[in-house]
Design a protein around this motif. Sequence first.
Motif, PDB file in Angstrom:
ATOM      1  N   PRO A   1       0.870  -1.364   0.032  1.00 20.27           N
ATOM      2  CA  PRO A   1      -0.162   0.138   0.096  1.00 20.27           C
ATOM      3  C   PRO A   1       0.676   1.267  -0.046  1.00 20.27           C
ATOM      4  O   PRO A   1       0.275   2.324  -0.528  1.00 20.27           O
ATOM      5  CB  PRO A   1      -0.846  -0.130   1.186  1.00 20.27           C
ATOM      6  CG  PRO A   1      -0.595  -1.523   1.858  1.00 20.27           C
ATOM      7  CD  PRO A   1       0.533  -2.279   1.180  1.00 20.27           C
ATOM      8  N   PHE A   2       1.861   1.255   0.601  1.00 20.82           N
ATOM      9  CA  PHE A   2       2.889   2.493   0.552  1.00 20.82           C
ATOM     10  C   PHE A   2       3.502   2.610  -0.639  1.00 20.82           C
ATOM     11  O   PHE A   2       3.641   3.751  -1.091  1.00 20.82           O
ATOM     12  CB  PHE A   2       3.831   2.499   1.651  1.00 20.82           C
ATOM     13  CG  PHE A   2       3.195   2.731   3.071  1.00 20.82           C
ATOM     14  CD1 PHE A   2       2.706   3.923   3.547  1.00 20.82           C
ATOM     15  CD2 PHE A   2       2.750   1.521   3.981  1.00 20.82           C
ATOM     16  CE1 PHE A   2       2.384   4.246   4.757  1.00 20.82           C
ATOM     17  CE2 PHE A   2       2.143   1.668   5.141  1.00 20.82           C
ATOM     18  CZ  PHE A   2       1.947   3.067   5.527  1.00 20.82           C
ATOM     19  N   ALA A   3       3.854   1.410  -1.345  1.00 19.19           N
ATOM     20  CA  ALA A   3       4.360   1.644  -2.841  1.00 19.19           C
ATOM     21  C   ALA A   3       3.466   2.181  -3.539  1.00 19.19           C
ATOM     22  O   ALA A   3       3.679   2.865  -4.459  1.00 19.19           O
ATOM     23  CB  ALA A   3       4.906   0.214  -3.186  1.00 19.19           C
ATOM     24  N   VAL A   4       1.811   1.700  -3.693  1.00 21.03           N
ATOM     25  CA  VAL A   4       0.958   2.215  -4.206  1.00 21.03           C
ATOM     26  C   VAL A   4       0.845   3.967  -4.048  1.00 21.03           C
ATOM     27  O   VAL A   4       0.747   4.727  -5.234  1.00 21.03           O
ATOM     28  CB  VAL A   4      -0.343   1.565  -3.839  1.00 21.03           C
ATOM     29  CG1 VAL A   4      -1.535   2.343  -4.388  1.00 21.03           C
ATOM     30  CG2 VAL A   4      -0.570   0.235  -4.207  1.00 21.03           C
ATOM     31  N   ARG A   5       1.015   4.192  -2.743  1.00 22.69           N
ATOM     32  CA  ARG A   5       0.958   5.926  -2.408  1.00 22.69           C
ATOM     33  C   ARG A   5       1.983   6.429  -3.273  1.00 22.69           C
ATOM     34  O   ARG A   5       1.758   7.387  -3.855  1.00 22.69           O
ATOM     35  CB  ARG A   5       1.360   5.878  -0.947  1.00 22.69           C
ATOM     36  CG  ARG A   5       0.147   6.219  -0.118  1.00 22.69           C
ATOM     37  CD  ARG A   5       0.503   6.714   1.292  1.00 22.69           C
ATOM     38  NE  ARG A   5      -0.346   6.819   2.065  1.00 22.69           N
ATOM     39  CZ  ARG A   5      -0.238   7.482   3.328  1.00 22.69           C
ATOM     40  NH1 ARG A   5       0.627   7.981   3.773  1.00 22.69           N
ATOM     41  NH2 ARG A   5      -1.457   7.535   4.038  1.00 22.69           N
ATOM     42  N   ARG A   6       3.283   5.967  -3.290  1.00 18.92           N
ATOM     43  CA  ARG A   6       4.499   6.414  -3.897  1.00 18.92           C
ATOM     44  C   ARG A   6       4.370   6.477  -5.271  1.00 18.92           C
ATOM     45  O   ARG A   6       4.345   7.611  -6.054  1.00 18.92           O
ATOM     46  CB  ARG A   6       5.847   5.788  -3.616  1.00 18.92           C
ATOM     47  CG  ARG A   6       6.306   6.104  -2.355  1.00 18.92           C
ATOM     48  CD  ARG A   6       7.676   5.505  -1.952  1.00 18.92           C
ATOM     49  NE  ARG A   6       7.621   3.991  -2.004  1.00 18.92           N
ATOM     50  CZ  ARG A   6       7.505   3.162  -1.079  1.00 18.92           C
ATOM     51  NH1 ARG A   6       7.403   3.690   0.033  1.00 18.92           N
ATOM     52  NH2 ARG A   6       7.696   1.910  -1.358  1.00 18.92           N
ATOM     53  N   ALA A   7       3.633   5.608  -5.979  1.00 14.88           N
ATOM     54  CA  ALA A   7       3.361   5.544  -7.515  1.00 14.88           C
ATOM     55  C   ALA A   7       2.266   6.681  -7.808  1.00 14.88           C
ATOM     56  O   ALA A   7       2.461   7.357  -8.733  1.00 14.88           O
ATOM     57  CB  ALA A   7       2.797   4.042  -7.903  1.00 14.88           C
ATOM     58  N   LEU A   8       1.233   6.649  -6.946  1.00 18.06           N
ATOM     59  CA  LEU A   8       0.268   7.664  -7.129  1.00 18.06           C
ATOM     60  C   LEU A   8       0.647   9.004  -7.076  1.00 18.06           C
ATOM     61  O   LEU A   8       0.434   9.895  -7.925  1.00 18.06           O
ATOM     62  CB  LEU A   8      -0.983   7.488  -6.254  1.00 18.06           C
ATOM     63  CG  LEU A   8      -1.801   6.282  -6.479  1.00 18.06           C
ATOM     64  CD1 LEU A   8      -2.923   6.259  -5.219  1.00 18.06           C
ATOM     65  CD2 LEU A   8      -2.777   6.536  -7.746  1.00 18.06           C
ATOM     66  N   ALA A   9       1.839   9.401  -6.244  1.00 16.56           N
ATOM     67  CA  ALA A   9       2.480  10.719  -6.060  1.00 16.56           C
ATOM     68  C   ALA A   9       2.965  10.926  -7.370  1.00 16.56           C
ATOM     69  O   ALA A   9       3.064  11.906  -7.968  1.00 16.56           O
ATOM     70  CB  ALA A   9       3.380  10.691  -4.903  1.00 16.56           C
ATOM     71  N   ALA A  10       4.031   9.861  -7.756  1.00 13.18           N
ATOM     72  CA  ALA A  10       4.674  10.203  -9.033  1.00 13.18           C
ATOM     73  C   ALA A  10       3.771  10.299 -10.125  1.00 13.18           C
ATOM     74  O   ALA A  10       3.981  11.043 -11.114  1.00 13.18           O
ATOM     75  CB  ALA A  10       5.600   8.765  -9.234  1.00 13.18           C
ATOM     76  N   LEU A  11       2.440   9.380 -10.212  1.00  8.31           N
ATOM     77  CA  LEU A  11       1.662   9.772 -11.438  1.00  8.31           C
ATOM     78  C   LEU A  11       0.938  11.124 -11.383  1.00  8.31           C
ATOM     79  O   LEU A  11       0.992  11.767 -12.458  1.00  8.31           O
ATOM     80  CB  LEU A  11       0.783   8.503 -11.265  1.00  8.31           C
ATOM     81  CG  LEU A  11       1.208   7.124 -11.558  1.00  8.31           C
ATOM     82  CD1 LEU A  11      -0.042   6.183 -11.246  1.00  8.31           C
ATOM     83  CD2 LEU A  11       1.386   7.139 -13.283  1.00  8.31           C
ATOM     84  N   THR A  12       0.731  11.419 -10.134  1.00  7.82           N
ATOM     85  CA  THR A  12       0.062  12.885 -10.253  1.00  7.82           C
ATOM     86  C   THR A  12       1.092  13.919 -10.566  1.00  7.82           C
ATOM     87  O   THR A  12       0.594  14.889 -11.416  1.00  7.82           O
ATOM     88  CB  THR A  12      -0.142  13.036  -8.807  1.00  7.82           C
ATOM     89  OG1 THR A  12      -0.963  11.995  -8.160  1.00  7.82           O
ATOM     90  CG2 THR A  12      -1.201  14.548  -8.360  1.00  7.82           C
ATOM     91  N   THR A  13       2.255  13.708 -10.333  1.00  7.41           N
ATOM     92  CA  THR A  13       3.367  14.911 -10.814  1.00  7.41           C
ATOM     93  C   THR A  13       3.298  14.680 -12.302  1.00  7.41           C
ATOM     94  O   THR A  13       3.435  15.518 -12.983  1.00  7.41           O
ATOM     95  CB  THR A  13       4.357  14.456 -10.121  1.00  7.41           C
ATOM     96  OG1 THR A  13       4.596  14.686  -8.668  1.00  7.41           O
ATOM     97  CG2 THR A  13       5.580  15.581 -10.418  1.00  7.41           C
ATOM     98  N   GLY A  14       3.740  13.416 -12.801  1.00 11.73           N
ATOM     99  CA  GLY A  14       3.977  12.983 -13.980  1.00 11.73           C
ATOM    100  C   GLY A  14       2.929  13.428 -15.047  1.00 11.73           C
ATOM    101  O   GLY A  14       3.175  13.716 -16.337  1.00 11.73           O
ATOM    102  N   LEU A  15       1.673  13.306 -14.768  1.00 10.99           N
ATOM    103  CA  LEU A  15       0.350  13.399 -15.305  1.00 10.99           C
ATOM    104  C   LEU A  15      -0.084  14.799 -15.409  1.00 10.99           C
ATOM    105  O   LEU A  15      -0.774  15.336 -16.465  1.00 10.99           O
ATOM    106  CB  LEU A  15      -0.684  12.591 -15.085  1.00 10.99           C
ATOM    107  CG  LEU A  15      -0.458  10.917 -15.483  1.00 10.99           C
ATOM    108  CD1 LEU A  15      -1.517  10.288 -14.901  1.00 10.99           C
ATOM    109  CD2 LEU A  15      -0.207  10.788 -16.967  1.00 10.99           C
ATOM    110  N   ALA A  16       0.387  15.734 -14.424  1.00 12.22           N
ATOM    111  CA  ALA A  16      -0.019  17.272 -14.284  1.00 12.22           C
ATOM    112  C   ALA A  16       0.100  17.978 -15.668  1.00 12.22           C
ATOM    113  O   ALA A  16      -1.295  18.519 -15.748  1.00 12.22           O
ATOM    114  CB  ALA A  16       0.872  17.713 -13.235  1.00 12.22           C
TER     115      ALA A  16
END
Lengths: 154, 115
Positions: A22-37
């Motif tokens: 679940p914490f890796a999912v959190r980090r992935a979502l943070a990376a995606l949010t930045t990457g997709l902005a």
Amino acid sequence: MPCDPRITPDGAELQLVFDSDPFAVRRALAALTTGLAPHLPVPTDRDTVEIVLAEVLNNVVEHAYRAGPGRIELRIRPTAEGLICAIADHGLPMPGGMLPQGLLSTPATTDSLPEGGYGWHLIRMLSQDLCYCRDRGRNCLSFRLARTQSAPFQ
Amino acid sequence: MEMRTERHGGALLVHVADARIDAAVAIRFKDAMRDVIMEPSDRVILDLSQVAFLDSSGLGAVVAVMKMLPPDRPLELAGLTPTVEKVFRLTRMDRVFTIHPEAPVATDPGRLHAL
């Protein structure tokens, strides 16, 4: 049958591989949010993307890999029709080989309200072209997230 | 999970300090709330204004907290941010909970719970 022929392994997409934690999912979502902005100028579209991806990825962690941890592969390609997303894992198949319907129950009392089962409802409400297949021990899920959409629910 | 409690008249006001209530912390949130609601009150108001993101696991945990409370001691929500509001609306939970646009101003100083 491939899940979505529009996903091809060239440079025009965002790819992430991470552990079913679940914490890796959190980090992935943070990376995606930045990457997709840059592809998501409208705030409500960013909400939609984060909600759907969180639900899909949490399902992989909690259900597909419930017997033991594994890797999750995620690819996202921005297109004129929206973001084309593909998620693959080597976990357990979907029960019955099908995606859950994600129907909301309507209990008579708040005491009997379920404490889970809202994830697939959210995924189905907010995504398009949802497709699941099992291919040589792999779960493949793909869908499209339209941009600047309004919520379909009344 | 970090929470701060205050009083607003007969209500217990619970401020959630974390930015996310998601699958990674849903169980901890539920456990923390179980301790927090031991303090007697007429109702519990959960201030979510610092919570930018809540997923279905977090939603399930909020429902679980509501079910921990007796029917005459409601759980109310306050200060939903746009993403959290969207999750409540799409799952029709906005019809189940009383939702205040903002958390009320406390009438008594609070306590910090780091759980």
